[in-house]
Design an enzyme around this catalytic site. Structure first.
Site, PDB file in Angstrom:
ATOM      1  CG  HIS A 117     -54.359 -32.991  46.331  1.00 37.28           C
ATOM      2  ND1 HIS A 117     -54.900 -31.756  46.565  1.00 37.28           N
ATOM      3  CD2 HIS A 117     -53.555 -32.863  45.261  1.00 37.28           C
ATOM      4  CE1 HIS A 117     -54.412 -30.908  45.674  1.00 37.28           C
ATOM      5  NE2 HIS A 117     -53.595 -31.543  44.879  1.00 37.28           N
ATOM      6  CB  CYS A 147     -49.707 -31.995  34.264  1.00 36.78           C
ATOM      7  SG  CYS A 147     -49.617 -30.595  35.374  1.00 36.78           S
TER       8      CYS A 147
HETATM    9  C1  PEP Z   1     -53.511 -29.112  39.008  1.00 35.34           C
HETATM   10  O1  PEP Z   1     -53.907 -28.236  39.761  1.00 35.34           O
HETATM   11  O2  PEP Z   1     -54.044 -29.373  37.897  1.00 35.34           O
HETATM   12  C2  PEP Z   1     -52.355 -29.934  39.370  1.00 35.34           C
HETATM   13  C3  PEP Z   1     -51.829 -30.789  38.522  1.00 35.34           C
HETATM   14  O3  PEP Z   1     -51.896 -29.824  40.633  1.00 35.34           O
HETATM   15  P1  PEP Z   1     -52.626 -30.523  41.894  1.00 35.34           P
HETATM   16  O4  PEP Z   1     -53.749 -31.332  41.370  1.00 35.34           O
HETATM   17  O5  PEP Z   1     -51.598 -31.294  42.589  1.00 35.34           O
HETATM   18  O6  PEP Z   1     -53.100 -29.317  42.649  1.00 35.34           O
END
Ligand code: PEP
Ligand code: MG
Length: 750
Positions: free
Chosen positions: A364, A677
């Protein structure tokens, strides 16, 4: 150790300190030092060799060898006895140097007359800076005490070199910390940046390596060790509610903190003239060297514990916390071993670049860097030991390369590159208000991912149609305590105000995995990515989820509201979450608050299980958003944060595309709006393929919208569909090679 020698060693260090205190230029200081050492040790020769670049040593000062050889004599790493000391980082002590393997006669130094040789590495915390050598005509083996004294002096020299004591008057005196270094890492985020190093966790700077008052230093050491022991005991007391590994590590810490032999060695070092800090560093340096050589992983871990403990001790002694008071330079480029998303958020957008020694593309922290379009290079091995605060640095996020203290030619080529990128951005701006319509006529709607108020200005400038993913946890990560409902509601209202009539899909809190809140009890889970995270926490401890849902409903106040739940793995989880939402609506209604005009409640599809959910799931959700980052890691069973496995599996792998297509087909059949996304939506080639598979909505970081739209507008999705079908029929593992071929055939000029 004999008392007489102890005082000799202390005397030598004392003289060294006096020499350093004199207001002399760099070269004069070095000359004085070699003279001092030769006199004190009773040798005809004392020389200092420093690294000129990563594998060349240069004679920088000598007493006894020919003065003309200074700055002329050079040798490669491993060449001759000096080169061997530098390469192996081990002492060579011999009474008969010419008979030693690797001895190299250097006529310019006139050294053939010297029989005895003792060379010790000049290093600081495992970081090699050069070699200190003494030589004499008589055949003598230097005693362990003499070697010890030389090692202590070499360490002090290393400290002083780092402090810049020998630079200033001579450009020839380049030590590694002034030389240009190139690091090859992995791309974390594209883009190029020039700036100055800001160390996340700067090394403790020891400014007083020598002391002539051992009693005072021993008292300081003992007081610091006492403080250290108390803090380890406190950590153990806090950690006792947890289990397993964590406690084992702390127990090992306690063992070290109480180790008699560790203390004894440091006390000896102090008796020999070092300050308490320098004594800690000396032992830490030895542990690092052993760590580098240790094959046994258990031993390496323990040495690592000792290293960490030494750092804590140094911080206590010097009073330098993590905040050393170093000022953030202009155009800061953050250099860290690794960093969590919360810490990165604290730095904010002021960073021009990020360089990590470890880290991973799927983390993240990397997502935050991408959201902010901050060029990032990860896996730049050695950067934290080489870089110093304020160093000039170039981050090449296209190649995954870092230039530390670059030469002027590199700098100017790099500036051209930055200018070229700026021109490309201008071109993207020219299509900002045009639709992402492919040549075949299909229109794809492009949205942006966000998570902070500061992201919202990108909404109009990027050309996004809305916010397809608002990661609400980022707000929680940047705080030191749980935000209040009123604060959240005010914030969400501001986000909606800023978005105007554009849709914002708020994802409820997705914590756990690598998103750890400092104010929540940490979970000691063997596999946090598959552990108690996201909606699982929300449903088991619904207090925060309820508060967040209320805040969102209040923020909407008569406007449309769109909410989605993260990490739903089965129908019942969605139902339970939806029930919380309905309950929150009812509560707000009873309390007399204005309800949203319309509501959409959706789910993130991040586990393969949902792709196979019963049809009724698709009927019940108002929309789905494919979280490709998590979906991919679980589909391939490859940790998104583990660089070793993450890159083994291409997003364009046909099996993964089959999964995506199946999800799209099921959504089409049930009239369920679906979007993608994950980070891959922002990569132009991936975006083309997703569009060809039938996805009509993609959400990505704002800076990707231009490049993705540009590519879509020049492509015919039916052609790409054909490329896909052919690759499938041919049994290709990935569609990427076929896509790259296809792109080569296009007449695209940019
Ligand atoms: C994903 O897992 O693709 C997502 C958009 O959520 P995050 O990256 O915040 O886990
Ligand atoms: Mg996810």
């Amino acid at each position: 150790m004999a008392d007489g020698f102890e005082s000799e060693s202390r005397k030598l260090l004392g003289r060294l300190r006096d020499a350093m205190a004199e207001d002399a230029a760099g070269q004069a200081r070095l000359d004085k030092i070699v003279q001092l050492i030769a006199t004190s040790m009773g040798t005809e020769v004392c020389s200092i060799y420093l690294f000129r670049d990563a594998d060349t040593l240069e004679l920088c000062a000598t007493e006894g060898l020919m003065a003309e050889a200074v700055h002329q004599t050079r040798m490669k790493l491993g060449e001759g006895l000096v080169g061997r000391v530098a390469r192996t980082r081990r002492v060579i002590n011999t009474a008969d140097a010419p008979s030693q393997r690797g001895f190299r006669y250097m006529p310019e130094t006139g050294e053939e007359r010297y029989s005895s040789f003792c060379g010790v590495p000049i290093q600081r915390l495992g970081d090699a800076l050069g070699v200190l050598v003494v030589q004499s005509k008589d055949k003598r083996q230097f005693t362990p005490d003499e070697v010890y004294a030389l090692e202590v002096v070499a360490m002090v020299l290393a400290e002083m070199t780092e402090l810049g004591a020998f630079t200033g008057d001579s450009a020839a005196l380049k030590v590694p910390h002034q030389a240009a270094v190139l690091f090859r890492g992995v791309v974390g985020q594209e883009g190029a940046a020039e700036g100055r190093v800001y160390l996340h966790d700067p090394r403790v700077v020891v400014t007083n390596p020598i002391s002539d008052d051992p009693e005072a230093e021993l008292t300081r050491l003992n007081a610091a060790v006492d403080q250290l022991r108390v803090s380890v005991d406190e950590m153990l007391a806090i950690g006792s509610s947890q289990d397993g590994d964590h406690i084992a590590v702390l127990e090992a810490y306690r063992l070290f903190a109480n180790s008699r032999s560790w203390m004894r060695r440091m006390e000896e070092d102090i008796q020999n003239g070092l300050s308490a800090e320098a004594a800690v560093e000396k032992e830490q340096g030895l542990a690092r060297t052993r760590m580098a050589r240790a094959a046994d992983p258990y031993l390496r871990d323990r040495l690592h514990d000792l290293d960490d403990l030494s750092n804590r001790l140094l911080r206590i002694l010097t009073g330098q916390g993590t905040e050393t008071g170093a000022e953030m330079p202009d155009n800061p480029v953050l250099v860290a071993r690794n960093i969590g998303p919360g810490e990165l958020l604290e730095y904010g957008r002021q960073l021009k670049g990020i360089i990590l020694e470890e880290g991973s593309v799927g983390s993240h922290a990397a997502i935050v860097a991408r959201a902010w379009a901050i060029p990032m290079v990860i896996r730049a091995t050695g950067i934290t030991t080489q870089a110093l605060n304020g160093d000039t640095v170039l981050v090449d996020g296209e190649q995954g390369v870092v230039h530390l203290r670059p030469e002027d030619a590199v700098k100017s080529a790099f500036r051209d590159k930055i200018a070229m990128q700026a021109r490309a951005q201008e071109r993207y701006a020219s299509i900002r208000d045009l639709p992402a319509q492919a040549k075949c006529g299909t229109v794809i709607s492009l949205h942006m991912n966000a998570g902070l108020m500061a992201d919202l200005p990108s909404l109009p400038s990027s050309g996004a149609e809305g916010v397809g993913l608002f990661r609400t946890e980022l707000q929680f990560l940047i705080r030191n305590q749980m935000p209040k409902r009123a604060e959240l509601s005010a914030l969400y209202a501001r986000v909606m105000d800023a978005a105007g009539d554009k849709r914002v899909a708020f994802r409820t809190l997705d914590i756990g995995s690598d998103k750890v809140l400092s104010y929540m009890t940490p979970q000691d889970e063997p596999n946090p990515a598959m552990g108690w995270r996201a909606i699982r926490v929300g449903l088991d401890k619904p207090g925060v989820l309820r508060m967040q849902l209320q805040a969102l409903i209040r923020a909407a106040r008569g406007r449309p509201l769109c909410v989605m739940f993260p990490f739903i793995a089965q129908l019942e989880e969605f139902r339970a979450a939806r029930k919380e939402f309905d309950k929150a609506m009812e509560r707000e209604r009873i309390l007399g608050h204005v309800l949203p005009e319309t509501v959409e409640v959706g789910a993130m599809l991040e586990t393969p299980s949902l792709a196979f959910a019963p049809e009724i799931f698709f009927d019940e959700v108002d929309f789905l958003s494919i979280g490709g980052n998590d979906l991919k890691q679980f589909f391939f069973a490859a940790d998104r944060e583990n660089e070793k496995v993450r890159r083994r599996y291409d997003t364009l792998n046909v099996s993964f595309l089959n999964l995506i297509e199946q999800i799209v087909d099921r959504c089409d059949a049930t009239n369920t709006p679906v979007s993608f996304c994950g980070e891959d939506a922002g990569r132009p080639v991936e975006a083309l393929v997703f569009a060809a598979l039938g996805l009509r909505s993609l959400s990505m970081r704002p800076a990707s919208i231009g490049p993705v739209k540009h590519m879509l507008r020049r492509s015919d999705l039916t052609e790409i569909r054909g490329v896909l079908e052919d690759a499938r029929a041919a049994g290709a593992q990935s569609v990427r090679p076929a896509m790259l071929e296809w792109m080569k055939d296009q007449d695209w000029s940019f």
